[in-house]
Write a protein that holds these residues in place. Sequence first.
Motif, PDB file in Angstrom:
ATOM      1  N   ASP A 109       0.822  -1.211   0.000  1.00 18.69           N
ATOM      2  CA  ASP A 109       0.000   0.000   0.000  1.00 18.69           C
ATOM      3  C   ASP A 109       0.859   1.265   0.000  1.00 18.69           C
ATOM      4  O   ASP A 109       1.840   1.370   0.751  1.00 18.69           O
ATOM      5  N   TYR A 110       0.477   2.207  -0.863  1.00 23.38           N
ATOM      6  CA  TYR A 110       1.081   3.542  -0.946  1.00 23.38           C
ATOM      7  C   TYR A 110       2.538   3.519  -1.401  1.00 23.38           C
ATOM      8  O   TYR A 110       3.289   4.455  -1.135  1.00 23.38           O
ATOM      9  N   SER A 111       2.914   2.496  -2.125  1.00 23.16           N
ATOM     10  CA  SER A 111       4.285   2.392  -2.616  1.00 23.16           C
ATOM     11  C   SER A 111       4.489   3.056  -3.967  1.00 23.16           C
ATOM     12  O   SER A 111       5.598   3.039  -4.507  1.00 23.16           O
ATOM     13  N   ALA A 112       3.438   3.646  -4.535  1.00 23.63           N
ATOM     14  CA  ALA A 112       3.526   4.294  -5.847  1.00 23.63           C
ATOM     15  C   ALA A 112       3.079   5.749  -5.736  1.00 23.63           C
ATOM     16  O   ALA A 112       1.898   6.071  -5.866  1.00 23.63           O
ATOM     17  N   VAL A 113       4.031   6.611  -5.479  1.00 24.90           N
ATOM     18  CA  VAL A 113       3.753   8.054  -5.451  1.00 24.90           C
ATOM     19  C   VAL A 113       3.579   8.540  -6.883  1.00 24.90           C
ATOM     20  O   VAL A 113       4.362   8.182  -7.768  1.00 24.90           O
ATOM     21  N   VAL A 114       2.559   9.351  -7.123  1.00 28.08           N
ATOM     22  CA  VAL A 114       2.363   9.949  -8.449  1.00 28.08           C
ATOM     23  C   VAL A 114       1.964  11.405  -8.269  1.00 28.08           C
ATOM     24  O   VAL A 114       1.047  11.718  -7.505  1.00 28.08           O
ATOM     25  N   SER A 115       2.660  12.278  -8.980  1.00 24.20           N
ATOM     26  CA  SER A 115       2.333  13.704  -8.962  1.00 24.20           C
ATOM     27  C   SER A 115       1.106  13.971  -9.827  1.00 24.20           C
ATOM     28  O   SER A 115       0.543  13.059 -10.442  1.00 24.20           O
ATOM     29  N   GLU A 116       0.715  15.222  -9.913  1.00 22.84           N
ATOM     30  CA  GLU A 116      -0.289  15.623 -10.900  1.00 22.84           C
ATOM     31  C   GLU A 116       0.279  15.410 -12.302  1.00 22.84           C
ATOM     32  O   GLU A 116       1.487  15.572 -12.529  1.00 22.84           O
ATOM     33  N   PHE A 117      -0.575  15.041 -13.230  1.00 25.16           N
ATOM     34  CA  PHE A 117      -0.148  14.883 -14.621  1.00 25.16           C
ATOM     35  C   PHE A 117      -0.231  16.219 -15.350  1.00 25.16           C
ATOM     36  O   PHE A 117      -1.092  17.051 -15.053  1.00 25.16           O
ATOM     37  N   ILE A 118       0.675  16.416 -16.295  1.00 21.63           N
ATOM     38  CA  ILE A 118       0.651  17.619 -17.127  1.00 21.63           C
ATOM     39  C   ILE A 118       0.625  17.182 -18.597  1.00 21.63           C
ATOM     40  O   ILE A 118       1.169  16.132 -18.949  1.00 21.63           O
ATOM     41  N   PRO A 119      -0.022  17.977 -19.460  1.00 21.14           N
ATOM     42  CA  PRO A 119      -0.063  17.632 -20.879  1.00 21.14           C
ATOM     43  C   PRO A 119       1.336  17.629 -21.487  1.00 21.14           C
ATOM     44  O   PRO A 119       2.183  18.457 -21.122  1.00 21.14           O
ATOM     45  N   ILE A 120       1.576  16.727 -22.401  1.00 20.19           N
ATOM     46  CA  ILE A 120       2.891  16.644 -23.042  1.00 20.19           C
ATOM     47  C   ILE A 120       3.077  17.763 -24.052  1.00 20.19           C
ATOM     48  O   ILE A 120       4.132  18.386 -24.130  1.00 20.19           O
ATOM     49  N   ASN A 121       2.051  18.065 -24.845  1.00 15.55           N
ATOM     50  CA  ASN A 121       2.147  19.106 -25.874  1.00 15.55           C
ATOM     51  C   ASN A 121       3.377  18.866 -26.749  1.00 15.55           C
ATOM     52  O   ASN A 121       3.517  17.825 -27.341  1.00 15.55           O
ATOM     53  N   ASN A 122       4.309  19.842 -26.788  1.00 13.54           N
ATOM     54  CA  ASN A 122       5.484  19.711 -27.648  1.00 13.54           C
ATOM     55  C   ASN A 122       6.722  19.236 -26.895  1.00 13.54           C
ATOM     56  O   ASN A 122       7.837  19.305 -27.422  1.00 13.54           O
ATOM     57  N   GLN A 123       6.542  18.765 -25.684  1.00 15.96           N
ATOM     58  CA  GLN A 123       7.671  18.310 -24.883  1.00 15.96           C
ATOM     59  C   GLN A 123       8.317  17.069 -25.496  1.00 15.96           C
ATOM     60  O   GLN A 123       7.635  16.162 -25.976  1.00 15.96           O
ATOM     61  N   ASP A 124       9.638  17.049 -25.510  1.00 15.89           N
ATOM     62  CA  ASP A 124      10.370  15.885 -25.990  1.00 15.89           C
ATOM     63  C   ASP A 124      10.481  14.893 -24.835  1.00 15.89           C
ATOM     64  O   ASP A 124      11.345  15.029 -23.965  1.00 15.89           O
TER      65      ASP A 124
END
Length: 202
Positions: A109-124
Amino acid sequence: MKIICIGRNYIDHVKEMESKLPESPLFFMKPDTALLLKNRPFFIPDFSNEIHHEVEIVFRICKMGKHVQSKFAHKYYNEIALGIDFTARNIQQQCILNGSPWEIAKSFDYSAVVSEFIPINNQDVQNTSFSLKINEQTVQKGNTADMIFNVNDIIEYISKFVTLRIGDLIFTGTPVGVGKVNIGDRLQGFMEEIKMFDFEIK
């Protein structure tokens, strides 16, 4: 929703763990009860005193897929986040010595921390830097350009065996520098210059 994690995907981390380089992506899964969101604190479990941090880039699947070819894989994700794959290292090492599966050391339990997601857009996404600080000191630093298997190849490989569904998360492996966390530590994760998470160990 599945949490799919890639192991041994950065050469220097493979060396620090004294493991063999994989010939194909090594993956395992965590249950949805492993999720730790919204900068909530992580409580060290009573079954291990060797919980290690592994900071990773995370992708969220946006399209159902099976047998996805690498050249089309970019159509199956459009958001990126930063996460931590917490590992009960002492339990994992014992499982390896015994030749046993080591999900017990990864899937608690709780072993997978995940931040907020952000759109990729033009990010490489295959040239994205990321890092982890503990108590203001950088302990891990990596770039997705150094992955042994890039995200498109990972998706192609996984989807041969497991159908990908909308909302599934893929942790893409950790760079060198994994180590133990302790009560009172403050963990801050960065993708490029953006702070993605900031939470405490209790």
